[in-house]
Enzyme design. Sequence first.
Site, short mmCIF file in Angstrom:
data_model
loop_
_atom_site.label_atom_id
_atom_site.label_comp_id
_atom_site.label_asym_id
_atom_site.label_seq_id
_atom_site.Cartn_x
_atom_site.Cartn_y
_atom_site.Cartn_z
N LYS A 46 -10.68 -4.59 -4.48
CA LYS A 46 -11.80 -3.68 -4.78
C LYS A 46 -11.37 -2.24 -4.98
O LYS A 46 -12.14 -1.43 -5.47
CB LYS A 46 -12.90 -3.81 -3.72
CG LYS A 46 -12.50 -3.47 -2.30
CD LYS A 46 -13.73 -3.62 -1.42
CE LYS A 46 -13.40 -4.09 -0.02
NZ LYS A 46 -12.48 -3.24 0.73
N LYS A 63 0.83 -1.21 0.00
CA LYS A 63 0.00 0.00 0.00
C LYS A 63 0.86 1.25 0.00
O LYS A 63 0.45 2.27 -0.56
CB LYS A 63 -0.97 0.00 1.19
CG LYS A 63 -1.95 -1.15 1.14
CD LYS A 63 -3.39 -0.71 1.06
CE LYS A 63 -4.22 -1.86 0.54
NZ LYS A 63 -5.63 -1.80 0.62
N LYS A 86 -3.74 -10.20 -6.69
CA LYS A 86 -5.08 -10.55 -6.19
C LYS A 86 -6.14 -9.57 -6.68
O LYS A 86 -5.84 -8.39 -6.95
CB LYS A 86 -5.07 -10.65 -4.66
CG LYS A 86 -5.05 -9.33 -3.94
CD LYS A 86 -5.63 -9.46 -2.51
CE LYS A 86 -6.02 -8.07 -2.03
NZ LYS A 86 -6.94 -8.05 -0.94
P1 ATP Z 1 -8.70 -3.02 -0.81
O1 ATP Z 1 -8.47 -3.14 -2.28
O2 ATP Z 1 -9.40 -1.76 -0.43
O3 ATP Z 1 -7.48 -3.29 0.00
P2 ATP Z 1 -9.75 -5.71 -0.65
O4 ATP Z 1 -10.50 -6.08 -1.90
O5 ATP Z 1 -8.41 -6.28 -0.47
O6 ATP Z 1 -9.75 -4.15 -0.46
P3 ATP Z 1 -10.59 -6.02 2.11
O7 ATP Z 1 -11.60 -5.11 2.64
O8 ATP Z 1 -9.17 -5.75 2.42
O9 ATP Z 1 -10.72 -6.12 0.53
O10 ATP Z 1 -10.95 -7.50 2.51
C1 ATP Z 1 -12.18 -7.98 2.97
C2 ATP Z 1 -12.08 -9.50 3.04
O11 ATP Z 1 -12.01 -10.05 1.74
C3 ATP Z 1 -10.83 -9.99 3.78
O12 ATP Z 1 -11.16 -11.12 4.54
C4 ATP Z 1 -9.90 -10.37 2.68
O13 ATP Z 1 -8.98 -11.36 3.05
C5 ATP Z 1 -10.87 -10.89 1.63
N1 ATP Z 1 -10.33 -10.74 0.29
C6 ATP Z 1 -9.95 -9.56 -0.28
N2 ATP Z 1 -9.52 -9.78 -1.54
C7 ATP Z 1 -9.63 -11.11 -1.76
C8 ATP Z 1 -9.33 -11.95 -2.89
N3 ATP Z 1 -8.85 -11.46 -4.00
N4 ATP Z 1 -9.57 -13.28 -2.76
C9 ATP Z 1 -10.06 -13.79 -1.62
N5 ATP Z 1 -10.35 -13.05 -0.53
C10 ATP Z 1 -10.15 -11.73 -0.59
#
Ligand code: ATP
Length: 331
Positions: free
Chosen positions: A198, A112, A195
Amino acid sequence: MKKTILSGSTVTGDLTLGNYIGAINNWKKLQDDYDCLYFLADLHALTVFQDPKVLRERTYSFFAQYLALGLDPQKNIIFVQSQVPEHTELSWILTCLTPLGYLNRMTQFKEKSEKHVKNINAGLYTYPILMASDILLYQADMVPVGEDQRQHMELCRDIVGFFENRYGAGTFKMPEAYVGKMGARVMSLQDPEKKMSKSDENEKNFVSIIDEAKSIEKKIKSAATDSGTEVKFDLENKAGLSNLMTIYSVLSGKTTEQIESDYMGKMYGHLKVDLAELVVETLKPVREKYLDLMKNKDYLDQLMKSGADRARPRAQATVRKVYDAVGLVKS
Ligand code: ATP
Ligand code: LTN
């Protein structure tokens, strides 16, 4: 006594298929048999710059997305992190116990801070301590998360150790990560080496759970795959295809072997068409319910308030115990 489950998601972007498959789908499965708390991590969202208007709107939107995905506000305590001030209170105490060396190892911080070079703030760095507070406040036994959160979960367990070394045992329960076998790391559609996230600037990389059908179809059909033809699950050589197969498998309940045999003699394109249809069908009722819920903010406000009212006494009980253990004088 039912075991306690706690998890949350940062209030950024819209929830994606990755969040759903890696985490929220498991939250849903646990809601019938456990004492579950699911929250919106709006304080965590502040570690990157947020337009106040957008953050406020998004908090309602996320709450509605949780409900639309099937989380039941009666069975679970669903709440907004900032509405329970004990999260930040505990966080300070734990911050004073966490060595910098442990934070320096966090890969999410490294990623980040590379992405937000103009805003590498102290909150981005101490983010995992706030996450540990979220978990320890409610004496959670299990934390259902995706693979990317494993390191933060380990740190949380280390923090319990630091506290016990200094103040003795008995204040916190030792939590465990609950990471599903399939779909714990859903990959980006255009770049299957990273990965699905969002907050990705490129919308083609993710499917949001409230995307319109047309957009879902487009994104899945244009997902990056290798130049081969055989539908075979092979994470090393066919990362893009294997990612699509993982999504297919979780949403359909079929194993990847079954999918391979269904597509014997067919091309990647056939699988993409069917997967697009499966995702559209899965998400159609979610989008409808979401749009309906967003028409009634008063109802969402009421649910948020009732969630926070149910969470707060539990958080207060832990903070009281912690203040007592560390020697702060009660008022
Ligand atoms: P950001 O992009 O804002 O960091 P993010 O998509 O990584 O967001 P988080 O809010 O950090 O989402 O995660 C919410 C939940 O979803 C957490 O338990 C995280 O481990 C899970 N998660 C996030 N991205 C993935 C992915 N690509 N595959 C599986 N699980 C995920
Ligand atoms: N850091 C998590 C979101 C989060 C969380 C938590 C998850 C904040 N606090 C407590 C589980 C338990 C993430 O997914 N980025």
